[in-house]
Design a protein around this motif. Structure first.
Motif, PDB file in Angstrom:
ATOM      1  N   LEU A   1       6.517   5.875 -15.663  1.00  0.00           N
ATOM      2  CA  LEU A   1       5.593   4.758 -15.538  1.00  0.00           C
ATOM      3  C   LEU A   1       6.376   3.478 -15.349  1.00  0.00           C
ATOM      4  N   ASP A   2       5.883   2.635 -14.490  1.00  0.00           N
ATOM      5  CA  ASP A   2       6.446   1.309 -14.355  1.00  0.00           C
ATOM      6  C   ASP A   2       5.318   0.311 -14.562  1.00  0.00           C
ATOM      7  N   ARG A   3       5.570  -0.914 -14.272  1.00  0.00           N
ATOM      8  CA  ARG A   3       4.579  -1.966 -14.534  1.00  0.00           C
ATOM      9  C   ARG A   3       3.294  -1.763 -13.748  1.00  0.00           C
ATOM     10  N   TYR A   4       3.353  -1.198 -12.566  1.00  0.00           N
ATOM     11  CA  TYR A   4       2.190  -1.100 -11.689  1.00  0.00           C
ATOM     12  C   TYR A   4       1.530   0.267 -11.680  1.00  0.00           C
ATOM     13  N   GLY A   5       2.115   1.246 -12.299  1.00  0.00           N
ATOM     14  CA  GLY A   5       1.493   2.559 -12.295  1.00  0.00           C
ATOM     15  C   GLY A   5       2.521   3.662 -12.161  1.00  0.00           C
ATOM     16  N   LEU A   6       2.050   4.842 -11.887  1.00  0.00           N
ATOM     17  CA  LEU A   6       2.925   5.997 -11.798  1.00  0.00           C
ATOM     18  C   LEU A   6       3.682   5.984 -10.484  1.00  0.00           C
ATOM     19  N   GLU A   7       4.992   6.040 -10.562  1.00  0.00           N
ATOM     20  CA  GLU A   7       5.843   6.046  -9.376  1.00  0.00           C
ATOM     21  C   GLU A   7       6.743   7.266  -9.432  1.00  0.00           C
ATOM     22  N   ARG A   8       6.902   7.916  -8.301  1.00  0.00           N
ATOM     23  CA  ARG A   8       7.758   9.095  -8.261  1.00  0.00           C
ATOM     24  C   ARG A   8       8.542   9.089  -6.954  1.00  0.00           C
ATOM     25  N   THR A   9       9.510   9.969  -6.863  1.00  0.00           N
ATOM     26  CA  THR A   9      10.329  10.099  -5.660  1.00  0.00           C
ATOM     27  C   THR A   9      10.052  11.467  -5.051  1.00  0.00           C
ATOM     28  N   GLU A  10       9.797  11.491  -3.738  1.00  0.00           N
ATOM     29  CA  GLU A  10       9.570  12.737  -3.006  1.00  0.00           C
ATOM     30  C   GLU A  10      10.416  12.733  -1.750  1.00  0.00           C
ATOM     31  N   GLU A  11      10.709  13.911  -1.235  1.00  0.00           N
ATOM     32  CA  GLU A  11      11.461  14.013  -0.002  1.00  0.00           C
ATOM     33  C   GLU A  11      10.501  14.144   1.178  1.00  0.00           C
ATOM     34  N   TYR A  12      10.753  13.368   2.222  1.00  0.00           N
ATOM     35  CA  TYR A  12       9.931  13.399   3.434  1.00  0.00           C
ATOM     36  C   TYR A  12      10.818  13.019   4.607  1.00  0.00           C
ATOM     37  N   GLN A  13      10.798  13.812   5.647  1.00  0.00           N
ATOM     38  CA  GLN A  13      11.591  13.608   6.859  1.00  0.00           C
ATOM     39  C   GLN A  13      13.080  13.461   6.544  1.00  0.00           C
ATOM     40  N   GLY A  14      13.567  14.245   5.605  1.00  0.00           N
ATOM     41  CA  GLY A  14      14.985  14.278   5.293  1.00  0.00           C
ATOM     42  C   GLY A  14      15.504  13.131   4.443  1.00  0.00           C
ATOM     43  N   GLU A  15      14.638  12.291   3.908  1.00  0.00           N
ATOM     44  CA  GLU A  15      15.097  11.220   3.028  1.00  0.00           C
ATOM     45  C   GLU A  15      14.159  11.086   1.835  1.00  0.00           C
ATOM     46  N   ASP A  16      14.634  10.429   0.796  1.00  0.00           N
ATOM     47  CA  ASP A  16      13.833  10.236  -0.407  1.00  0.00           C
ATOM     48  C   ASP A  16      12.891   9.054  -0.230  1.00  0.00           C
ATOM     49  N   TRP A  17      11.636   9.247  -0.638  1.00  0.00           N
ATOM     50  CA  TRP A  17      10.605   8.213  -0.544  1.00  0.00           C
ATOM     51  C   TRP A  17      10.064   7.936  -1.940  1.00  0.00           C
ATOM     52  N   LYS A  18       9.833   6.680  -2.231  1.00  0.00           N
ATOM     53  CA  LYS A  18       9.140   6.281  -3.449  1.00  0.00           C
ATOM     54  C   LYS A  18       7.647   6.329  -3.156  1.00  0.00           C
ATOM     55  N   VAL A  19       6.868   6.893  -4.071  1.00  0.00           N
ATOM     56  CA  VAL A  19       5.422   7.025  -3.900  1.00  0.00           C
ATOM     57  C   VAL A  19       4.747   6.447  -5.134  1.00  0.00           C
ATOM     58  N   ARG A  20       3.759   5.584  -4.911  1.00  0.00           N
ATOM     59  CA  ARG A  20       3.050   4.937  -6.014  1.00  0.00           C
ATOM     60  C   ARG A  20       1.548   5.017  -5.767  1.00  0.00           C
ATOM     61  N   HIS A  21       0.789   5.346  -6.808  1.00  0.00           N
ATOM     62  CA  HIS A  21      -0.669   5.342  -6.736  1.00  0.00           C
ATOM     63  C   HIS A  21      -1.168   3.908  -6.778  1.00  0.00           C
ATOM     64  N   VAL A  22      -2.178   3.607  -5.968  1.00  0.00           N
ATOM     65  CA  VAL A  22      -2.784   2.278  -5.942  1.00  0.00           C
ATOM     66  C   VAL A  22      -4.271   2.449  -6.194  1.00  0.00           C
ATOM     67  N   ALA A  23      -4.809   1.697  -7.148  1.00  0.00           N
ATOM     68  CA  ALA A  23      -6.231   1.801  -7.473  1.00  0.00           C
ATOM     69  C   ALA A  23      -7.098   1.240  -6.353  1.00  0.00           C
ATOM     70  N   GLY A  24      -6.592   0.249  -5.640  1.00  0.00           N
ATOM     71  CA  GLY A  24      -7.352  -0.321  -4.531  1.00  0.00           C
ATOM     72  C   GLY A  24      -8.239  -1.470  -4.926  1.00  0.00           C
ATOM     73  N   ALA A  25      -8.531  -1.615  -6.193  1.00  0.00           N
ATOM     74  CA  ALA A  25      -9.447  -2.670  -6.635  1.00  0.00           C
ATOM     75  C   ALA A  25      -8.820  -4.051  -6.516  1.00  0.00           C
ATOM     76  N   SER A  26      -7.499  -4.134  -6.621  1.00  0.00           N
ATOM     77  CA  SER A  26      -6.839  -5.439  -6.571  1.00  0.00           C
ATOM     78  C   SER A  26      -6.692  -5.961  -5.148  1.00  0.00           C
ATOM     79  N   ALA A  27      -6.831  -5.103  -4.172  1.00  0.00           N
ATOM     80  CA  ALA A  27      -6.638  -5.498  -2.776  1.00  0.00           C
ATOM     81  C   ALA A  27      -7.988  -5.744  -2.102  1.00  0.00           C
ATOM     82  N   THR A  28      -8.799  -6.599  -2.703  1.00  0.00           N
ATOM     83  CA  THR A  28     -10.120  -6.882  -2.158  1.00  0.00           C
ATOM     84  C   THR A  28      -9.985  -7.569  -0.809  1.00  0.00           C
ATOM     85  N   GLY A  29     -10.673  -7.039   0.175  1.00  0.00           N
ATOM     86  CA  GLY A  29     -10.651  -7.627   1.505  1.00  0.00           C
ATOM     87  C   GLY A  29      -9.522  -7.131   2.398  1.00  0.00           C
ATOM     88  N   LYS A  30      -8.569  -6.400   1.852  1.00  0.00           N
ATOM     89  CA  LYS A  30      -7.465  -5.890   2.661  1.00  0.00           C
ATOM     90  C   LYS A  30      -7.811  -4.514   3.182  1.00  0.00           C
TER      91      LYS A  30
END
Length: 108
Positions: free
Chosen positions: A22-51
């Motif tokens: 857990l970090d300040r913004y939510g659950l973050e993990r590392t996954e492999e995609y296209q041969g490199e490591d990617w950071k992945v974070r869940h976003v609730a979506g409620a904070s990005a009103t209008g985006k």
């Protein structure tokens, strides 16, 4: 009746507890995609009103307020972040690399 005690049992201090990812913004993990490591974070979506974001997996718009994922290369910058539907991220290895847009689809 005594008040509820919310302190953790076991006498551990916060520094002694095992890391849960857990970090300040939510659950973050590392996954492999296209041969490199990617950071992945869940976003609730409620904070990005209008985006609105366009999912690179299905090339469809992610409406404002919809829960989704944000993924970026581990050593990438802010400009490398991409917003994905959760199902599209889970199916990213089963999809073709060339997503065809319809003739009238907007380019984002």
């Amino acid at each position: 009746m005594s008040p509820r005690n919310n302190r953790p049992r076991g006498g551990e201090t916060p520094d002694e507890r095992p890391s849960t990812g857990l970090d300040r913004y939510g659950l973050e993990r590392t996954e492999e995609y296209q041969g490199e490591d990617w950071k992945v974070r869940h976003v609730a979506g409620a904070s990005a009103t209008g985006k609105r974001y366009r999912c690179p997996g299905c090339d469809q718009e992610i409406p404002s307020g919809t829960p989704h994922l944000v993924a970026w290369p581990e050593y990438g910058g802010v400009d490398d972040r991409r917003h994905w539907h959760k199902a599209c991220w889970n199916a990213k290895d089963r999809r073709t690399s060339k997503v065809q847009r319809s003739r009238n689809a907007p380019r984002y």
